[in-house]
Motif scaffolding. Structure first.
Motif, PDB file in Angstrom:
ATOM      1  N   ASN A   1      21.248  26.286   7.856  1.00 37.51           N
ATOM      2  CA  ASN A   1      20.934  24.853   7.910  1.00 37.51           C
ATOM      3  C   ASN A   1      19.430  24.582   7.983  1.00 37.51           C
TER       4      ASN A   1
ATOM      5  N   ARG B   1      17.675  21.358   6.265  1.00 39.36           N
ATOM      6  CA  ARG B   1      18.652  20.291   6.055  1.00 39.36           C
ATOM      7  C   ARG B   1      18.547  19.262   7.179  1.00 39.36           C
TER       8      ARG B   1
ATOM      9  N   ARG C   1      12.890  20.400   1.245  1.00 40.55           N
ATOM     10  CA  ARG C   1      13.933  20.386   0.224  1.00 40.55           C
ATOM     11  C   ARG C   1      13.310  20.275  -1.156  1.00 40.55           C
TER      12      ARG C   1
ATOM     13  N   PHE D   1      22.478  16.444  -0.031  1.00 40.23           N
ATOM     14  CA  PHE D   1      23.408  17.534  -0.338  1.00 40.23           C
ATOM     15  C   PHE D   1      24.827  16.993  -0.465  1.00 40.23           C
TER      16      PHE D   1
END
Length: 570
Positions: A510, A513, A548, A554
């Protein structure tokens, strides 16, 4: 030496090595012809004032009565306790060849006190009324005249002097009772029980988990026949602060054999009670009685928990909405089980079925709450509170016995709740990682208790004991002390490794994110393209990491959305 049958010779030779592993004295002067067992006390040592045991394994023929004769009693012996221990069958021990009220006792761990007098060879009788030959351990423990008499001040048990234990086994507890010992005679005159100064200590010894063999059973009994053996091989259990000093209540661990022993003490003189034993289940039907989950539905549920445990450990935070459902299901099922067990009487399978149904409803409710409002603080609070409940259960699992403050329900539950909320406070210092830590620890424990069910260890009782405390009357005085043996140690190490691996894997997975996915409270923003000119206010609920490389939030894989439309990835 004259033996009545070749079978007796084979059994005695096969089990002769058992006594060699014990520190107790095995008496070679023993004769048994199938009907009479003659045991000599010629090797008794006067210098040992804490009792000496003479033991021998014998075979009791079906529907037979065996006469036990004690011969060559030295002058230093005042009384002795004749004991019979059998593995799976009950027998009867009696002072008389025919059964007379208050002069016999029945069971699998029984004994009677015989006072030495002018009689040359005191006799006692053991009856096997079973339709099968019974393997038994015959033991005689001799004491001098300054030793207290175990159970000599009996007021409740069947015989006038009761040197044995009484066990009451339920689904959640094992109650062990003894009767007060009597002080040794003063100048040949018995001391009244009203002026009794005898103190008592009680002990417990665990056998290896899921070991139902007779050799292990007899070996454990031999280890605690005498005062020295009890103190060297078993663990002293303090008395309850609020209950009877003559009783101990233990949490039951079905499938793990446990031996219970007790001592009567006056000054420097000590005598041992007849040890008692239980598996807290029936070893002859262990598949149904020695396992917590014994119904087909329960076993399927255990397999599902194994899969979900791995899933939550490594992917719980990534599949956030799935995790919300699982957390709601876990909390709801646990609270529902406790409530149903208190107010209803549906049996173990019924309680589990109702709890699973209500857990699903509460899981969907919690998922819907997140879907509509997406408030991260509530999501973290549920996860950390669930972990707090688990942490409090571990603390209770390892709590000491005989603490009066914890035996009071009000005090106990207050401390339990405080420990629950300590975890959310501690994890508040790492809010971005708190949910991942909770997923890894709770998920890995789900894996461990599923394996626990199949290998027969006792880590599942971390949760079961707290459920018993909430639902079983009188469990507040129960001694928790669990058997923590090789299987439990291996599973604990595996649990720690799995939890650490899950935390590291999810943190790496993760990285970059957003900490939490969006809910449905901001319409039209889920598939909104992101760029340098995108208004910040629209996505104030969900900051986008600068690391990102793509320009879109996402999205779940198409295959996942097809099969799990309600549990989407972020």
């Amino acid at each position: 030496m004259n033996f009545g049958s070749a079978g007796n010779i084979i059994v005695l030779l096969a089990l002769a090595t058992q006594a060699c592993h014990s520190t107790l004295q095995d008496n070679p002067a023993f004769v048994f012809d199938g009907k009479t067992a003659m045991l000599s006390l010629a090797n008794y040592e006067k210098s040992d004032e804490t009792g000496q045991a003479f033991s021998q394994l014998i075979i009791l023929d079906k529907n037979s009565t065996v006469t036990i004769e004690i011969v060559e009693i030295p002058p230093g012996v005042s009384f002795f306790i004749t004991q019979i221990h059998t593995h799976l069958y009950n027998v009867t021990l009696s002072y008389d060849e025919t059964i007379i009220a208050r002069r016999y006792t029945s069971g699998s761990n029984i004994g009677l006190v015989i006072n030495v007098n002018e009689q040359n060879a005191p006799k006692i009788y053991v009856q096997n009324d079973n339709r099968a030959n019974v393997e038994a351990l015959l033991a005689v423990v001799a004491y001098p005249d300054n030793a207290p008499v175990p159970g000599g001040c009996n007021m409740e048990f069947d015989t006038e002097i009761a040197p044995y234990h009484k066990l009451t086994v339920t689904d959640s507890t094992v109650k062990v009772d003894i009767q007060p010992g009597a002080s040794p005679k003063s100048k040949g005159i018995p001391v009244p029980c009203e002026a009794n100064a005898v103190q008592h200590e009680m002990y417990r010894l665990f056998l290896p988990e899921q070991d139902f063999t007779s050799s292990t059973y007899f070996s454990s009994i031999v280890d605690v026949l005498t005062v020295q053996g009890i103190r060297a091989n078993s663990r002293k259990i303090p008395s309850s602060a609020t209950g009877s000093k003559m009783r101990r209540v233990y949490s039951a661990y079905p499938g793990t054999g446990s031996v219970y022993a007790a001592l009567a003490i006056t000054g420097n003189n000590t005598a041992a009670y007849v040890p008692a034993f239980t598996y807290a289940c029936s070893p002859s039907n262990w598949m149904d009685t020695c396992q917590v989950l014994n119904s087909p539905f329960s076993k399927v549920l255990c397999a599902v928990i194994l899969f979900l445990g791995f899933f939550t450990t490594f992917l719980g935070h990534r599949y956030f909405k799935t995790e919300m459902f699982l957390l709601g299901f876990l909390s709801g099922a646990l609270l529902s089980y406790i409530t149903v067990a208190i107010v209803g009487n549906y049996g173990p399978s019924g309680n589990i079925g109702i709890s699973v149904f209500l857990g699903c409803i509460l899981g969907l409710t919690w998922l819907g709450f997140w879907w509509l409002y997406a408030i991260p603080v509530f999501a973290i609070l549920l996860a950390t509170t669930t972990l707090g409940f688990f942490w409090s259960s571990i603390a209770y699992f390892s709590s000491p016995a005989g603490v009066g403050y914890l035996e009071n329900d009000t005090n106990f539950w207050l401390i339990f709740i405080l420990l629950i909320f300590f975890v959310p406070l501690a994890l508040s210092v790492v809010p971005d990682s708190a949910n991942i830590i909770c997923c890894a620890i709770l998920g890995s424990y789900s894996v461990v208790i599923s394996i626990d069910h199949y290998v027969g260890s006792n880590l599942k009782y971390i949760i079961i004991n707290i459920v018993r405390r909430a639902t079983s009357p009188g469990f507040n005085v129960a001694v928790i002390h669990p058997p923590y043996q090789s299987k439990d140690i291996c599973l604990t190490v595996f649990w720690i490794i799995l939890a650490v691996a899950g935390i590291i894997f999810q943190l790496r997975l993760n990285r970059g994110r957003p900490p939490f996915p969006p809910g449905m409270s901001v319409p039209g923003t889920r598939n909104l393209p992101q760029s340098e000119r995108t208004p910040l206010l629209v996505e104030s609920r969900m900051p986008i990491s600068a690391s990102r490389s793509d320009d879109h939030i996402f999205e779940s894989p198409k295959w996942y959305n097809r099969f799990f439309p309600c549990f989407k990835l972020y």
